[in-house]
Structure formats: structure tokens, C-alpha cells
Design a protein around this motif. Structure first.
Motif, PDB file in Angstrom:
ATOM      1  N   LEU A 291      16.718  -8.033   2.147  1.00 39.04           N
ATOM      2  CA  LEU A 291      17.163  -6.672   1.862  1.00 39.04           C
ATOM      3  C   LEU A 291      16.961  -6.312   0.397  1.00 39.04           C
ATOM      4  CD1 LEU A 291      20.439  -6.732   3.983  1.00 39.04           C
ATOM      5  CD2 LEU A 291      18.312  -5.519   4.536  1.00 39.04           C
ATOM      6  N   ALA A 292      17.272  -7.241  -0.484  1.00 37.65           N
ATOM      7  CA  ALA A 292      17.128  -6.964  -1.919  1.00 37.65           C
ATOM      8  C   ALA A 292      15.666  -6.834  -2.314  1.00 37.65           C
ATOM      9  CB  ALA A 292      17.801  -8.067  -2.725  1.00 37.65           C
ATOM     10  N   TRP A 293      14.853  -7.746  -1.850  1.00 32.29           N
ATOM     11  CA  TRP A 293      13.441  -7.738  -2.248  1.00 32.29           C
ATOM     12  C   TRP A 293      12.679  -6.562  -1.671  1.00 32.29           C
ATOM     13  CZ3 TRP A 293      12.481 -13.679  -1.232  1.00 32.29           C
ATOM     14  CH2 TRP A 293      13.042 -14.403  -2.300  1.00 32.29           C
ATOM     15  N   SER A 294      12.996  -6.162  -0.462  1.00 31.77           N
ATOM     16  CA  SER A 294      12.266  -5.055   0.161  1.00 31.77           C
ATOM     17  C   SER A 294      12.363  -3.777  -0.664  1.00 31.77           C
ATOM     18  CB  SER A 294      12.788  -4.803   1.579  1.00 31.77           C
ATOM     19  OG  SER A 294      12.532  -5.903   2.419  1.00 31.77           O
ATOM     20  N   ALA A 295      13.459  -3.624  -1.395  1.00 27.70           N
ATOM     21  CA  ALA A 295      13.678  -2.420  -2.193  1.00 27.70           C
ATOM     22  C   ALA A 295      13.291  -2.608  -3.656  1.00 27.70           C
ATOM     23  CB  ALA A 295      15.148  -2.013  -2.108  1.00 27.70           C
ATOM     24  N   ASP A 296      12.700  -3.747  -4.000  1.00 25.93           N
ATOM     25  CA  ASP A 296      12.382  -4.036  -5.401  1.00 25.93           C
ATOM     26  C   ASP A 296      11.174  -3.221  -5.858  1.00 25.93           C
ATOM     27  OD1 ASP A 296      13.254  -6.502  -7.392  1.00 25.93           O
ATOM     28  OD2 ASP A 296      11.214  -5.791  -7.765  1.00 25.93           O
ATOM     29  N   PRO A 297      11.205  -2.712  -7.081  1.00 26.09           N
ATOM     30  CA  PRO A 297      10.064  -1.926  -7.573  1.00 26.09           C
ATOM     31  C   PRO A 297       8.804  -2.753  -7.836  1.00 26.09           C
ATOM     32  CG  PRO A 297      11.714  -2.204  -9.300  1.00 26.09           C
ATOM     33  CD  PRO A 297      12.336  -2.698  -8.028  1.00 26.09           C
ATOM     34  N   ASP A 298       8.956  -4.060  -7.982  1.00 20.83           N
ATOM     35  CA  ASP A 298       7.790  -4.928  -8.179  1.00 20.83           C
ATOM     36  C   ASP A 298       7.118  -5.137  -6.824  1.00 20.83           C
ATOM     37  OD1 ASP A 298       6.035  -7.112  -8.410  1.00 20.83           O
ATOM     38  OD2 ASP A 298       7.235  -8.053  -9.974  1.00 20.83           O
ATOM     39  N   PRO A 299       5.861  -4.710  -6.651  1.00 19.17           N
ATOM     40  CA  PRO A 299       5.222  -4.822  -5.337  1.00 19.17           C
ATOM     41  C   PRO A 299       5.050  -6.260  -4.855  1.00 19.17           C
ATOM     42  CG  PRO A 299       3.625  -4.148  -7.006  1.00 19.17           C
ATOM     43  CD  PRO A 299       4.971  -4.061  -7.637  1.00 19.17           C
ATOM     44  N   VAL A 300       4.941  -7.218  -5.772  1.00 20.96           N
ATOM     45  CA  VAL A 300       4.824  -8.613  -5.366  1.00 20.96           C
ATOM     46  C   VAL A 300       6.141  -9.097  -4.785  1.00 20.96           C
ATOM     47  CG1 VAL A 300       4.331 -10.963  -6.134  1.00 20.96           C
ATOM     48  CG2 VAL A 300       3.023  -9.057  -7.068  1.00 20.96           C
TER      49      VAL A 300
END
Length: 231
Positions: free
Chosen positions: A119-128
Motif C-alpha cells: 500500500l505504501a509503495w504503490s502510492a510512492d512518487p518514485d516510479p521504481v
């Protein structure tokens, strides 16, 4: 940790063994894919099998920032021993494709923190980083879809896939295909999205391999599934 301690000595020995496995031809092939190491993965796995699980050694190998050492670390670590913050930091440090892929597949997916990180990573601004969140979502689509809003995921993919940077585009496209493969009630829409957006439609595919173009990918995997069911 210096080389005078048992663990430090072990790290130095493993690094020396990895250096001995380095092959210039393997490195040349790997570097074409963005991976800066020259160790044959079969030999790396054989070394990991001999070392067996050693989580402390794995964390020390990861800290070397050497790609081959980090890949080995992911093979001998204990995934459930990592904290959520450790995994988050490791992902942000993992800037070669193979290390990123192995970290997600061999450590994060087996961690009790996988859903929180998804959940946290899916919304991260870093595309990687976001691509890792989508990879975890694809895993849930295939193995644990209960609770996922599949229609909502398709909405996001339809709106963002075409302009998403690589590797985020690859991860979202994989999720699109997985929804179409695993969930017949969403298959027509998934295929339609793929056809309208045309993402990876012209991607060169080797003979015998399946195209990453979602409509073709979905059709081929469904065909295989139905063939197996009829056998």
C-alpha cells in the motif's frame, strides 16, 4: 564490521569467492540489462545452497553495496527477520533491476510486512518504488484477490499506464494482464484497455516467448489454462 571478527572474516571470504566467480562475458550480458555484476546465477545459487540460511551474514553482505553480494544475501537471508523499515530502506537502495526483483520476490513477498509495504509503495512518487508496490499487487491478484478492488485497479491502469515511466509501466502492465488472466469477469475490460492503450504492442519478442502486450499475453495464458483443463 572489520575482518578481524568471525562475521567480518566470513564476509571477506564470501566476497573473495564471488570475485573468483566473476566472468567478463557474463558481466557484459548483465550490463545490457542494467545489472553490474558478472557472476553466473546458477553458480550464485550453488554458493547460496552451500552457505544455507545465515541472516546475519546476509545483512553484512547487503551492506557491502556489491550487486553480486546483495543477490547472494537475498538467497541466504531470513525474510521474516527483516523489519518493515529495513525492507523499505533496502528497496530504495536497490537500484539494479535484478536486486530489485529478487528483493521483492524473495524477501518482501515472504515478509509479514508485505501488505503494508504494498500500500505504501504503490502510492510512492518514485516510479521504481511504486513498481514494487504494483508487483505486490499483481501477486495478490493471482493468489489472494479477496479484498482487492479489481475494477478500481483497472481504472488506475487505464488512466496512468500509457504515460507511466519504466519500470512502473512494466509492473502496471503485468497487473493488467494478471487481472485478465485470473479473473474472467474482468477479462474483456482488461483486453480492451490493453488494445486501446497499445502499451508494449510492438515490443520485440523472441520465438517461443509470449508477448508482453496484455491482450496477447492474456489470450495465450488463458489458452494454456484451458488446454490443461481439457487434458
Amino acid at each position: 564490521m572489520d575482518g578481524t571478527t568471525p562475521t567480518g572474516t566470513r564476509v571477506a571470504g564470501v566476497l573473495a569467492e564471488l570475485a573468483g566467480l566473476e566472468d567478463p562475458k557474463t558481466r557484459a550480458v548483465n550490463e545490457k540489462h542494467g545489472d553490474d555484476h558478472g557472476v553466473n546465477l546458477s553458480e550464485l545459487r550453488a554458493l547460496a545452497k552451500r552457505l544455507r540460511t545465515q541472516h546475519d551474514l546476509a545483512t553484512r553482505l547487503w551492506a557491502t553495496d556489491d550487486t553480486a553480494a546483495r543477490l547472494l544475501a537475498l538467497l541466504i537471508c531470513r525474510p521474516k527477520a527483516f523489519t518493515r523499515d529495513e525492507l523499505d530502506t533496502m528497496l530504495r537502495e536497490a537500484r539494479t533491476p535484478k536486486v530489485h526483483d529478487w528483493l521483492v520476490n524473495y524477501a518482501v513477498k515472504k515478509s509479514p510486512h508485505a501488505e503494508e509495504l504494498r500500500l505504501a509503495w504503490s502510492a510512492d512518487p518514485d516510479p521504481v518504488v511504486a513498481s514494487a508496490g504494483w508487483a505486490l499487487t499483481t501477486e495478490r491478484v493471482a493468489k489472494k484477490p479477496a479484498g482487492l478492488d479489481l475494477a478500481g485497479l483497472l481504472d488506475v491502469i487505464e488512466a496512468e499506464l500509457r504515460d507511466a515511466p519504466d519500470p512502473l509501466q512494466w509492473a502496471m502492465n503485468h497487473c493488467l494482464a494478471q487481472i485478465g488472466i485470473e479473473h474472467p469477469e474482468h477479462r474483456a475490460r482488461a483486453i480492451g484497455i490493453g488494445e486501446r492503450l497499445g502499451v508494449l504492442k510492438d515490443y520485440p519478442t523472441s520465438p517461443g516467448c509470449t508477448s508482453p502486450f496484455a491482450p496477447v499475453w492474456i489470450a495465450e495464458m488463458v489458452r494454456r489454462q484451458q488446454g490443461g483443463a481439457d487434458a
